[in-house]
Design a protein around this motif. Structure first.
Motif, short mmCIF file in Angstrom:
data_model
loop_
_atom_site.label_atom_id
_atom_site.label_comp_id
_atom_site.label_asym_id
_atom_site.label_seq_id
_atom_site.Cartn_x
_atom_site.Cartn_y
_atom_site.Cartn_z
N ASN A 7 -35.29 91.85 -38.04
CA ASN A 7 -35.44 92.83 -37.22
C ASN A 7 -35.67 92.37 -35.81
O ASN A 7 -36.51 91.61 -35.20
CB ASN A 7 -36.56 93.83 -37.59
CG ASN A 7 -37.06 94.86 -36.34
OD1 ASN A 7 -36.61 94.88 -35.12
ND2 ASN A 7 -37.23 96.21 -37.06
N ASN A 9 -35.66 93.72 -32.83
CA ASN A 9 -36.10 94.98 -31.75
C ASN A 9 -35.55 94.71 -30.53
O ASN A 9 -35.95 94.57 -29.44
CB ASN A 9 -37.69 94.32 -31.56
CG ASN A 9 -38.50 95.38 -30.94
OD1 ASN A 9 -38.17 96.49 -30.71
ND2 ASN A 9 -39.67 94.86 -30.23
N ASP A 144 -35.96 95.50 -42.71
CA ASP A 144 -37.41 96.02 -42.12
C ASP A 144 -37.78 97.17 -43.13
O ASP A 144 -37.30 98.34 -42.83
CB ASP A 144 -37.60 96.13 -40.95
CG ASP A 144 -38.83 96.82 -40.45
OD1 ASP A 144 -39.70 96.75 -41.42
OD2 ASP A 144 -39.13 96.94 -39.09
N SER A 198 -44.17 88.57 -41.41
CA SER A 198 -42.75 88.68 -41.05
C SER A 198 -43.08 89.57 -39.67
O SER A 198 -42.08 89.83 -38.95
CB SER A 198 -41.86 89.26 -41.74
OG SER A 198 -42.25 90.60 -42.23
N TRP A 199 -44.05 90.08 -39.52
CA TRP A 199 -44.24 91.18 -37.99
C TRP A 199 -45.75 91.03 -37.55
O TRP A 199 -46.70 90.92 -38.31
CB TRP A 199 -44.08 92.56 -38.43
CG TRP A 199 -44.33 93.59 -37.30
CD1 TRP A 199 -43.43 93.53 -36.19
CD2 TRP A 199 -45.40 94.26 -37.14
NE1 TRP A 199 -44.30 94.41 -35.26
CE2 TRP A 199 -45.49 94.76 -35.75
CE3 TRP A 199 -46.65 94.47 -37.82
CZ2 TRP A 199 -46.29 95.90 -35.25
CZ3 TRP A 199 -47.66 95.17 -37.27
CH2 TRP A 199 -47.32 95.99 -36.18
N ASP A 216 -40.91 92.70 -44.06
CA ASP A 216 -39.22 92.40 -44.03
C ASP A 216 -39.20 91.52 -45.62
O ASP A 216 -39.63 90.78 -45.79
CB ASP A 216 -39.02 91.47 -42.79
CG ASP A 216 -39.32 92.16 -41.51
OD1 ASP A 216 -38.22 93.05 -41.33
OD2 ASP A 216 -40.38 92.17 -41.15
N ASP A 241 -40.80 90.97 -32.33
CA ASP A 241 -42.02 90.99 -32.62
C ASP A 241 -42.20 90.71 -34.34
O ASP A 241 -43.10 90.73 -34.80
CB ASP A 241 -42.83 92.37 -32.58
CG ASP A 241 -41.97 93.70 -32.67
OD1 ASP A 241 -40.72 93.26 -33.12
OD2 ASP A 241 -42.60 94.56 -32.76
N HIS A 242 -40.86 90.65 -35.00
CA HIS A 242 -40.70 90.48 -36.19
C HIS A 242 -39.78 89.04 -36.33
O HIS A 242 -39.57 88.50 -35.25
CB HIS A 242 -39.29 91.09 -37.02
CG HIS A 242 -40.14 92.71 -37.00
ND1 HIS A 242 -40.40 93.04 -38.54
CD2 HIS A 242 -40.19 93.44 -36.16
CE1 HIS A 242 -40.60 94.25 -38.13
NE2 HIS A 242 -40.72 94.67 -36.86
#
Length: 249
Positions: A7, A9, A144, A198-199, A216, A241-242
């Motif tokens: 992800n 973002n 995600d 993962s986040w 994720d 952020d991931h």
């Protein structure tokens, strides 16, 4: 074969944070992206050797998925199911000779769980979709998925109990998916590992303190279990952020 899911973002922002350098180092056969937040014509970049497939949301700058793949798929389809699921660019399915790949950005149930009912309906529908594919050939489902399945998948389970992504209802839907004939590749190799996320929120120095969530995933058909060579979380990779998650199969 190495598959990577991330992800980003916002891919345009990630391109300015070393995305292409990451692609070179990752050396993925297939790269799945979520939350691209763009249409393909909005960014011109060179990524030789990859076929590119995009699914953009109707709403500009929102959601979106992409698959960049070295092996050319036999077929690619976008979205699934009823019309309500077909406007946010959340799913791409690529068919390969030996498996289906489904790249997914699962809807968030939102603050005050305003979208929880839709989220739960989505989970039932995509489980049915994955099971239909699985009747034809094995499935690799990644992205995600916006849920920390167990308390091992989140730093602070108690305070987050009714927060989006850690409700009992969402976690139960993940359990039902796995019970339908699928396996969480990371947990297959690391059933008891904690602190693997993962986040991380951008707030409260969450990433620095590793106060994260594992949301994720690479999930595969049960009959691919013995072909899992590696499942990893590349938490050192920044730019979003991931962080990316990886499957070698």
């Amino acid at each position: 074969m190495r598959l990577v899911s991330w992800n980003v973002n916002g891919l345009r922002a990630c391109l300015n944070k070393g995305f292409l350098d990451f692609c070179h180092v990752a050396d993925a056969d297939i790269l799945c992206l979520q939350e691209t937040k763009m249409r393909p014509e909005q960014a011109d970049f060179d990524l030789p050797g990859y076929h590119r497939y995009w699914n953009s949301a109707d709403k500009a700058g929102y959601s979106g998925t992409a698959i960049f793949t070295r092996p050319e798929p036999l077929a690619v389809t976008y979205d699934f199911g009823m019309d309500e699921h077909r406007h946010e660019g959340r799913v791409i399915t690529a068919e390969y000779p030996e498996f289906y790949l489904v790249c997914c950005y699962t809807p968030n149930s939102k603050d005050q769980l305003a979208r929880l009912d839709y989220r739960l309906a989505w989970e039932d529908d995509i489980r049915d979709y994955l099971c239909e594919l699985d009747e034809k050939k094995p499935v690799v489902y990644c992205g995600d998925l916006n849920v920390a399945h167990t308390e091992k998948d989140i730093k602070n389970p108690g305070p987050n109990r009714r927060n989006p992504g850690f409700t009992d209802e969402e976690r139960e839907k993940m359990t039902r998916l796995l019970d339908a004939g699928f396996v969480d590749t990371f947990r297959t190799l690391y059933p008891d590992k904690t602190g693997a996320y993962s986040w991380w929120s951008y707030r409260f120095n969450a990433r620095k303190n590793n106060a994260g969530w594992r949301i994720d995933y690479f999930i595969v058909s049960e009959r691919l279990r013995d072909r899992i060579k590696n499942a990893d979380i590349w938490s050192e990779v920044t730019g979003s952020d991931h962080c990316p998650v990886v499957l070698e199969i």
